[in-house]
Scaffold this active site. Structure first.
Site, PDB file in Angstrom:
ATOM      1  N   ASP A 261       0.811  -1.218   0.000  1.00 39.00           N
ATOM      2  CA  ASP A 261       0.000   0.000   0.000  1.00 39.00           C
ATOM      3  C   ASP A 261       0.847   1.272   0.000  1.00 39.00           C
ATOM      4  OD1 ASP A 261       0.856  -0.459   2.598  1.00 39.00           O
ATOM      5  OD2 ASP A 261      -1.155  -0.512   3.466  1.00 39.00           O
TER       6      ASP A 261
ATOM      7  N   ASP B 155       2.442   0.274  13.361  1.00 37.60           N
ATOM      8  CA  ASP B 155       1.756  -1.028  13.293  1.00 37.60           C
ATOM      9  C   ASP B 155       2.398  -2.118  14.146  1.00 37.60           C
ATOM     10  OD1 ASP B 155      -0.093   0.020  11.443  1.00 37.60           O
ATOM     11  OD2 ASP B 155       1.243  -0.457   9.774  1.00 37.60           O
TER      12      ASP B 155
END
Length: 775
Positions: free
Chosen positions: A64, A470
Site C-alpha cells: 500500500d 503497526d
C-alpha cells in the site's frame, strides 16, 4: 471496437533514470554510497500477489505504501523495484495493481498512485517495463489512484489480455470508469461503451469509492495474437457487481443473474471449464466487513451457484471473503480467504470439487482449543509473535486478519503465497492439506522491507533502536538479522516518538499507542539500551503518544502527548508521576539538550520554547523567521555541544529550509547553502574534524537528495543517487555516532535503510558544492 476517450495530450510520459553513478564516475557534488535495508522482514500490508504465467519462479507483489517487489526464486528474496521514485512522485510508492504478461516474462505493468482524496498532489500512472521491472517508463493518467485507500485489497484492477499483451484494461476508482490500451500501455483511452462509471455512493463515499476493482479474461475465448472475446469486470456496486463483454470489449452489459447486495472483491476465471468465481464482502475493506459469499458462474449454462464455505445467511459468520485463487493444474481446486477475521484468527478455505465442499485451515476442537492443518515456523522472524504468547483460542503467530492476497503458483500446485502475518507467508507442500497432512507455512519476507518508521536512534556504543508504525518497534543488535521481539512491557501498536539520554545512552524512553491489554501507560522506559522495558504512571486523559524527550543524563523526561489540548508534562525519574509544564502549548514538539540535563526545547507553529528547569516551565524565544507550522518540522540538539540546535522543515507556503542556533534557541540563522530541507541528523565526525557530520534531506543548488556535510553546513556532498530515492522524503534520519559516513533513514514505506560510503582500493575523488564558491 469499443469507443475510446483518449488521454488528454497534456498527460506526460515520464521515464525515470535507472543508471546509478558508477564508482569513480559520478557528479562533481556526489559520493558513491552503498545502500541496504536493515533486516526486519515485512511489517506492512501486502495488497496483491501476482505470479507470472510465462516463467516459473517469477512473481510480483504490491504494497500500500512501500512500492513493488519481484520474487527471485534463485535466492529466495524479494527485490524492490521502485526505489528510484523521487520526491515529486512519492505517491508512486502506493501500488494499486500489477499485471504480468502471460506470454512474455520480461513484460510487467503497475498502476501506481497513493491517494484519491487529494493528499497525493499527482495523478496516478501506469508504469511499464520490458525487463521485469529493472527499468520503467510511465504514462500519467487523468485521474488519481488509491494504492493506500480503503478497498486496496481488491483486484486486480489492471489486467493484460492473455492472448495479446498489447491490450490492457484498467478499472479506475471514483467514477472514472474503464480504460484500455492497445499499444502495450503506452497510451490509454476511456472505454465509453462501458455502462457503469464505478461511482457508487452506496460503497463508502465518493473519495473512498474503489470503482472498477478487477478485470479478468476467459483465455479460451481467443487465440494467440488475437483479442480475447470474453472479459469480466468487477464493480464496487451492490446492484450490478459484474459486467461482461463477449465481443472483445466492443459492447458491455451487466452479467445476468449476478448476486446483489455485496461487493465483488476478486474474480478468477477457470478457462478450462468456462467458470467465473467471485468472492464478495459487505465492505470494501481492508479492515471492515462482516458478511459475504463466494459465487460460481457457469458461462456455458448461464447459471450462478452460491458456493460459500459459510454462507452469508448463516448466523455463524462474522467476515466476508476477499483473497481468491484457483489451482491452474487442477481447475476444480480453489481457495478463498476471509476478508477480515479479527478473532481468533483469519481463515483460509480450500475446495477440490469446484466449491461443492470445503475444508478450513483450522477447526474448533472443543473450545477454546483449535485443530490446525498447518505449522507456522517463524524461526527466521521470531518477532512475529508480536510480543505475546499463545493462549487458546488465540495462537501466535497468527495467519492474518485481512486475507486479500492469495495465489497458487500456476507452475506448482504445492506452492501458495498469501498476505499472512505482517507481510507474506507461504507453503511448498500445499497438497498435503488434501490428504490430512500438515502444511508447513513460513514467512516469505526476505528482502520485503515495507515498514513505516516513526523514529530512529543510535546511541553511542549501543544498538539501533526504532519506533515503528503497526508493530511498535525493535532493538537491532544486528543490521542483517531480524529482531527477536517487538517492544514489550507494554506492547505498542505504533510508537510515535523515541529518545535516549545522551550522557547515559542506555536509558531510552518511547511513547505511542497501546496494543497491550496489560499496558497502563502510553510511555515506557528502558535502562539497558532497549533490551527490556517497563512503564510508569501517566497523566489522565492520554490516549496517544505524541513526542517525548529524555534529559541528557536520563534523570527526567518531558512528554507532549498527542491528544488535543492535553498539556505538555514533565517527570523526575521514570514516570512515577507527571506534572503539567507551564508556558508551552499542547502538542508541541519536544526535545532535550544533549549536554545540560536541565534544558529542554519545544516548538509550536513558528515559536521556539526553552526550559532551563527540567521542563517545569518554558519561555518563548524571540527567534523569528521559522516555519509557521508544526507540519514537517524536525529539530535536534547536537551531541556534546550545549545549546547547539539544528531545525529543518516547513512548506512552500511558509518558511522552508534549514536553521541553526548556537545559543539554545535564542536566535536562529538560516543556512544559506541549503534551499529547502526536511530532516537533519548527526553522525561521527570525519577524520580530522571535531564537529559531527551532518546529514540532511534537502535541496542543495537545485538538487534534491540526501546530503552530508563535514564543515557545519558550509559545503555538502550528495550521498544518494537517482536509483536510491525511496519516495523522496526521509521521515526519519540519523547518522551513526560510532561509524563515520554511515547514515540511517527511512524511505516512503520502505523500512529502515542504511548507507555506507562505497569502498574501493583507492578512495574515489569527489568535490562538493561550497556556498562560498557558488553563491
Amino acid at each position: 471496437m469499443a469507443a475510446l476517450l483518449s488521454v488528454p495530450a497534456t498527460a506526460a510520459v515520464w521515464a525515470p533514470r535507472a543508471a546509478a553513478a558508477a564508482p569513480g564516475r559520478h557528479p562533481s557534488f556526489s559520493e558513491p554510497y552503498t545502500f541496504r535495508n536493515v533486516t526486519i522482514g515485512g511489517t506492512g500490508f501486502v495488497t496483491g500477489i501476482v505470479f507470472s504465467q510465462a516463467q516459473k519462479g517469477l512473481a510480483y507483489t504490491r504494497t500500500d505504501v512501500g512500492g513493488m517487489y519481484r520474487w527471485n526464486a534463485a535466492t529466495g528474496t524479494w527485490q524492490p523495484l521502485l526505489d528510484w521514485v523521487d520526491w515529486d512522485h512519492w505517491g508512486y510508492m502506493g501500488v494499486a495493481s500489477i499485471a504480468a504478461s502471460p506470454s512474455d516474462p520480461a513484460k510487467v505493468w503497475a498502476a501506481v498512485g497513493m491517494y484519491t482524496n487529494g493528499v497525493d498532489p499527482n495523478n496516478g500512472a501506469v508504469l511499464r517495463s520490458c525487463d521485469k521491472g529493472a527499468t520503467w517508463q510511465a504514462t500519467v493518467l487523468p485521474f488519481t489512484l488509491g494504492g493506500n485507500m480503503n478497498g486496496r485489497g481488491m483486484g486486480e484492477r489492471l489486467a493484460v489480455d492473455p492472448n495479446n499483451d498489447r491490450v490492457l484494461y484498467l478499472g479506475a476508482p471514483t467514477g472514472h470508469g474503464l480504460w484500455r490500451s492497445t499499444d502495450g500501455g503506452v497510451t490509454w483511452g476511456q472505454v465509453t461503451a462501458f455502462p457503469n462509471s464505478g461511482d457508487d455512493p452506496k460503497t463508502s463515499g465518493t473519495t473512498e469509492d474503489p470503482g472498477l476493482v478487477w478485470v479478468t479474461f476467459d483465455t479460451s475465448t481467443g487465440r494467440r495474437g488475437r483479442t480475447t472475446q470474453t472479459i469480466y469486470v468487477g464493480v464496487a456496486d451492490r446492484d450490478d457487481p459484474v459486467y461482461r463483454s463477449t465481443d472483445g470489449g466492443t459492447t458491455w452489459a451487466p452479467l445476468p443473474g449476478a448476486p446483489t447486495g455485496y461487493l465483488p472483491h476478486r474474480g478468477v476465471v477457470d478457462p478450462d471449464n468456462h467458470l467465473l468465481y467471485v468472492a464478495t464482502s459487505d465492505d470494501i475493506g481492508p479492515f471492515g466487513g462482516g458478511k459475504g459469499d463466494v459465487w460460481k458462474f457457469d458461462a456455458t449454462s448461464g447459471g450462478w451457484n452460491r458456493i460459500s464455505p459459510i454462507p452469508s445467511s448463516s448466523g455463524d459468520d462474522y467476515f466476508g471473503y476477499s483473497g481468491l485463487t484457483i489451482d491452474r493444474h487442477h481447475p476444480g481446486t480453489l481457495m478463498v480467504g476471509t476478508q477480515v477475521s479479527w478473532w481468533p484468527d483469519g481463515i483460509i478455505f480450500r475446495s477440490t470439487d469446484f466449491g461443492a465442499t470445503w475444508t478450513r485451515i483450522w477447526d474448533w476442537d472443543g473450545y477454546p482449543d483449535r485443530k490446525l492443518r498447518y505449522d507456522f515456523d517463524i524461526t527466521a522472524t521470531p518477532w512475529y509473535t508480536m510480543g505475546t504468547r499463545s493462549e487458546p483460542p488465540i495462537l501466535v503467530p497468527k495467519i492474518g486478519q485481512a486475507l486479500s492476497a492469495m495465489e497458487i503458483d500456476p507452475f506448482d500446485s504445492d506452492h501458495l503465497l498469501f498476505n499472512g502475518g505482517p507481510g507474506i507467508a507461504g507453503t511448498s507442500n500445499l497438497t498435503a492439506w488434501d490428504t490430512g497432512g500438515t502444511i508447513e507455512i513460513t514467512p516469505v519476507v526476505e528482502g520485503l522491507e515495507e515498514g513505516a518508521v516513526q523514529g530512529l536512534i543510535k546511541p553511542p556504543g549501543g544498538a539501533l533502536v526504532s519506533a515503528m508504525g503497526d508493530v511498535g518497534g525493535f532493538r537491532h543488535d544486528s543490521l542483517t538479522t531480524a529482531p527477536k521481539t517487538v517492544f514489550t512491557s507494554p506492547v505498542f501498536s505504533t510508537t510515535t516518538s523515541i529518545d535516549y539520554a545522551e550522557l547515559n545512552p542506555r536509558t531510552i524512553v518511547r511513547a505511542g499507542y497501546l496494543n497491550d491489554p496489560g499496558g497502563t501507560s502510553h510511555a515506557a522506559f528502558s535502562t539497558d539500551g532497549g533490551a527490556t522495558w517497563f512503564q510508569g504512571a501517566e497523566p489522565s486523559g492520554v490516549t496517544s503518544g505524541g513526542t517525548i524527550a529524555a534529559a541528557a543524563d536520563g534523570s527526567r523526561f518531558v512528554w507532549a502527548p498527542g491528544d488535543s489540548g492535553r498539556p505538555v508534562v514533565h517527570s523526575t525519574g521514570f514516570g512515577t508521576s507527571w506534572t503539567d509544564a507551564a508556558g508551552v502549548p499542547a502538542n508541541a514538539i519536544v526535545a532535550s539538550d544533549r549536554v545540560n540535563p536541565m534544558t529542554f526545547y519545544a516548538y509550536s507553529n513558528g515559536t521556539f520554547y526553552v526550559s532551563t528547569d527540567g521542563g517545569a516551565a518554558f519561555t518563548a524565544s524571540a527567534a523569528g523567521g521559522l516555519p509557521a507550522t508544526n507540519w514537517g518540522v524536525r529539530f535536534k540538539a547536537v551531541p556534546g555541544r550545549e545549546g547547539d540546535i539544528w531545525l529543518a522543515g516547513g512548506a512552500s507556503w511558509t518558511s522552508y529550509g534549514l536553521w541553526r542556533s548556537t545559543d539554545s534557541g535564542a536566535t536562529f540563522t538560516q543556512v544559506s547553502s541549503v534551499q529547502q530541507a526536511d530532516n537533519i541528523g548527526f553522525g561521527r565526525a570525519a577524520p580530522g574534524r571535531a564537529y559531527p557530520a551532518l546529514y540532511a534531506a534537502a535541496t542543495v543548488h537545485g538538487q534534491r537528495g540526501l546530503f552530508r556535510s563535514e564543515d557545519t553546513g558550509k559545503s555538502w556532498v550528495r550521498v544518494n543517487d537517482d536509483r536510491h530515492q525511496y519516495g523522496g522524503l526521509p521521515e526519519v534520519l540519523t547518522g551513526d555516532p560510532d561509524t563515520y559516513g554511515r547514515v540511517y533513514f527511512t524511505g516512503y514505506g520502505r523500512g529502515i535503510i542504511y548507507g555506507d560510503p562505497y569502498r574501493e582500493s583507492k578512495p574515489p575523488h569527489h568535490s562538493s558544492w561550497d556556498s562560498s564558491d557558488h553563491e
